[in-house]
Design a protein around this motif. Structure first.
Motif, PDB file in Angstrom:
ATOM      1  N   MET A 167       1.444  -8.335   3.100  1.00 58.40           N
ATOM      2  CA  MET A 167       1.634  -9.345   2.066  1.00 58.40           C
ATOM      3  C   MET A 167       1.137  -8.925   0.693  1.00 58.40           C
ATOM      4  O   MET A 167       1.680  -9.347  -0.310  1.00 58.40           O
ATOM      5  CB  MET A 167       0.947 -10.650   2.472  1.00 58.40           C
ATOM      6  CG  MET A 167       1.600 -11.330   3.653  1.00 58.40           C
ATOM      7  SD  MET A 167       0.747 -12.817   4.195  1.00 58.40           S
ATOM      8  CE  MET A 167       0.534 -13.727   2.697  1.00 58.40           C
ATOM      9  N   MET A 168       0.099  -8.111   0.629  1.00 57.40           N
ATOM     10  CA  MET A 168      -0.532  -7.819  -0.644  1.00 57.40           C
ATOM     11  C   MET A 168      -0.060  -6.494  -1.220  1.00 57.40           C
ATOM     12  O   MET A 168       0.279  -5.574  -0.488  1.00 57.40           O
ATOM     13  CB  MET A 168      -2.058  -7.827  -0.495  1.00 57.40           C
ATOM     14  CG  MET A 168      -2.604  -9.136   0.076  1.00 57.40           C
ATOM     15  SD  MET A 168      -2.021 -10.636  -0.778  1.00 57.40           S
ATOM     16  CE  MET A 168      -2.716 -10.421  -2.397  1.00 57.40           C
ATOM     17  N   GLY A 169      -0.075  -6.389  -2.536  1.00 53.06           N
ATOM     18  CA  GLY A 169       0.372  -5.186  -3.225  1.00 53.06           C
ATOM     19  C   GLY A 169      -0.631  -4.746  -4.277  1.00 53.06           C
ATOM     20  O   GLY A 169      -0.387  -4.877  -5.474  1.00 53.06           O
ATOM     21  N   HIS A 170      -1.782  -4.283  -3.847  1.00 52.13           N
ATOM     22  CA  HIS A 170      -2.783  -3.763  -4.774  1.00 52.13           C
ATOM     23  C   HIS A 170      -3.551  -2.652  -4.078  1.00 52.13           C
ATOM     24  O   HIS A 170      -3.501  -2.514  -2.860  1.00 52.13           O
ATOM     25  CB  HIS A 170      -3.721  -4.873  -5.265  1.00 52.13           C
ATOM     26  CG  HIS A 170      -4.459  -5.578  -4.174  1.00 52.13           C
ATOM     27  ND1 HIS A 170      -5.596  -5.072  -3.587  1.00 52.13           N
ATOM     28  CD2 HIS A 170      -4.218  -6.751  -3.546  1.00 52.13           C
ATOM     29  CE1 HIS A 170      -6.027  -5.902  -2.657  1.00 52.13           C
ATOM     30  NE2 HIS A 170      -5.200  -6.934  -2.609  1.00 52.13           N
ATOM     31  N   PRO A 171      -4.279  -1.829  -4.847  1.00 58.98           N
ATOM     32  CA  PRO A 171      -5.018  -0.723  -4.232  1.00 58.98           C
ATOM     33  C   PRO A 171      -6.162  -1.210  -3.347  1.00 58.98           C
ATOM     34  O   PRO A 171      -6.772  -2.248  -3.618  1.00 58.98           O
ATOM     35  CB  PRO A 171      -5.586   0.052  -5.424  1.00 58.98           C
ATOM     36  CG  PRO A 171      -4.832  -0.413  -6.608  1.00 58.98           C
ATOM     37  CD  PRO A 171      -4.355  -1.791  -6.299  1.00 58.98           C
ATOM     38  N   GLU A 172      -6.433  -0.424  -2.324  1.00 60.81           N
ATOM     39  CA  GLU A 172      -7.586  -0.710  -1.478  1.00 60.81           C
ATOM     40  C   GLU A 172      -8.871  -0.499  -2.273  1.00 60.81           C
ATOM     41  O   GLU A 172      -9.834  -1.240  -2.133  1.00 60.81           O
ATOM     42  CB  GLU A 172      -7.560   0.200  -0.260  1.00 60.81           C
ATOM     43  CG  GLU A 172      -8.631  -0.109   0.750  1.00 60.81           C
ATOM     44  CD  GLU A 172      -8.415   0.650   2.034  1.00 60.81           C
ATOM     45  OE1 GLU A 172      -8.454   0.006   3.088  1.00 60.81           O
ATOM     46  OE2 GLU A 172      -8.189   1.876   1.982  1.00 60.81           O
ATOM     47  N   GLN A 173      -8.864   0.527  -3.117  1.00 66.75           N
ATOM     48  CA  GLN A 173      -9.978   0.774  -4.026  1.00 66.75           C
ATOM     49  C   GLN A 173      -9.442   1.494  -5.251  1.00 66.75           C
ATOM     50  O   GLN A 173      -8.414   2.163  -5.193  1.00 66.75           O
ATOM     51  CB  GLN A 173     -11.074   1.600  -3.360  1.00 66.75           C
ATOM     52  CG  GLN A 173     -10.674   3.009  -3.029  1.00 66.75           C
ATOM     53  CD  GLN A 173     -11.826   3.820  -2.447  1.00 66.75           C
ATOM     54  OE1 GLN A 173     -12.918   3.303  -2.236  1.00 66.75           O
ATOM     55  NE2 GLN A 173     -11.600   5.074  -2.179  1.00 66.75           N
ATOM     56  N   LEU A 174     -10.142   1.361  -6.347  1.00 67.96           N
ATOM     57  CA  LEU A 174      -9.761   2.024  -7.575  1.00 67.96           C
ATOM     58  C   LEU A 174     -11.033   2.618  -8.166  1.00 67.96           C
ATOM     59  O   LEU A 174     -11.918   1.871  -8.612  1.00 67.96           O
ATOM     60  CB  LEU A 174      -9.108   1.043  -8.548  1.00 67.96           C
ATOM     61  CG  LEU A 174      -8.534   1.640  -9.828  1.00 67.96           C
ATOM     62  CD1 LEU A 174      -7.360   2.560  -9.507  1.00 67.96           C
ATOM     63  CD2 LEU A 174      -8.079   0.545 -10.774  1.00 67.96           C
TER      64      LEU A 174
END
Length: 180
Positions: A167-174
């Protein structure tokens, strides 16, 4: 009156949706702006509005990629394609603005007029906290880049891995760094 179980599920939804989408949008915005230092310079110099930076992020990199399945109560025709009643439908927000007549522009421009995005849904499925989420991200971005003007992506992070979620579309970490 709602049951205790319904109350718990609604509370979980508010906490998860109000946290995950906002932090995902914030992380996507930081990544997008660090990838486009010319656009970040426009924002930090006051020549562009942080609100537009958030909306630009929601256009290019929405934090929500898919929403759970829907089942139309009747046949629905969209763009010449008929979706039959009861069909399994996933709303792919991450694919929005990337089709024929309304092609996604790869150019990031925080000075462009605000565009309609699906980053927080649409119509009856628009997030109730969308305005608050956008405001929170505006404030966080302006304070982050105001406090750490030399913020940059950390070269130790060779690639940005997405969070493990359908469902989500962002980095696990940055990973970022800054000079003092």
């Amino acid at each position: 009156m709602i049951s205790e179980q319904e109350a718990v599920h609604n509370l979980m939804l508010v906490v998860i949706a109000g946290f995950e989408t906002t932090t995902g949008t914030f992380t996507n915005a930081v990544h997008l702006l660090l990838d486009h230092p010319d656009q970040l310079a426009l924002l930090t110099s006051g020549r562009a509005d942080w609100r537009n930076a958030v909306r630009t992020t929601l256009w290019h990199r929405p934090a929500v990629s898919l929403l759970p399945a829907l089942y139309p109560a009747r046949d629905v025709t969209l763009g010449g394609t008929t979706i039959p009643q009861g069909a399994f439908v996933l709303l792919a927000y991450g694919a929005a603005n990337r089709h024929g007549t309304r092609t996604h522009s790869p150019r990031v421009d925080v000075t462009a007029p605000s565009t309609r995005h699906l980053g927080f849904g649409h119509g009856v499925h628009r997030c109730l906290g969308a305005a608050l989420g956008e405001l929170e991200v505006q404030i966080m971005l302006s304070h982050l880049f105001g406090r750490f003007p030399t913020l940059a992506l950390d070269p130790a992070q060779s690639s940005v891995q997405p969070v493990l979620s359908l469902m989500m579309g962002h980095p696990e970490q940055l990973l970022v760094r800054w000079d003092t």
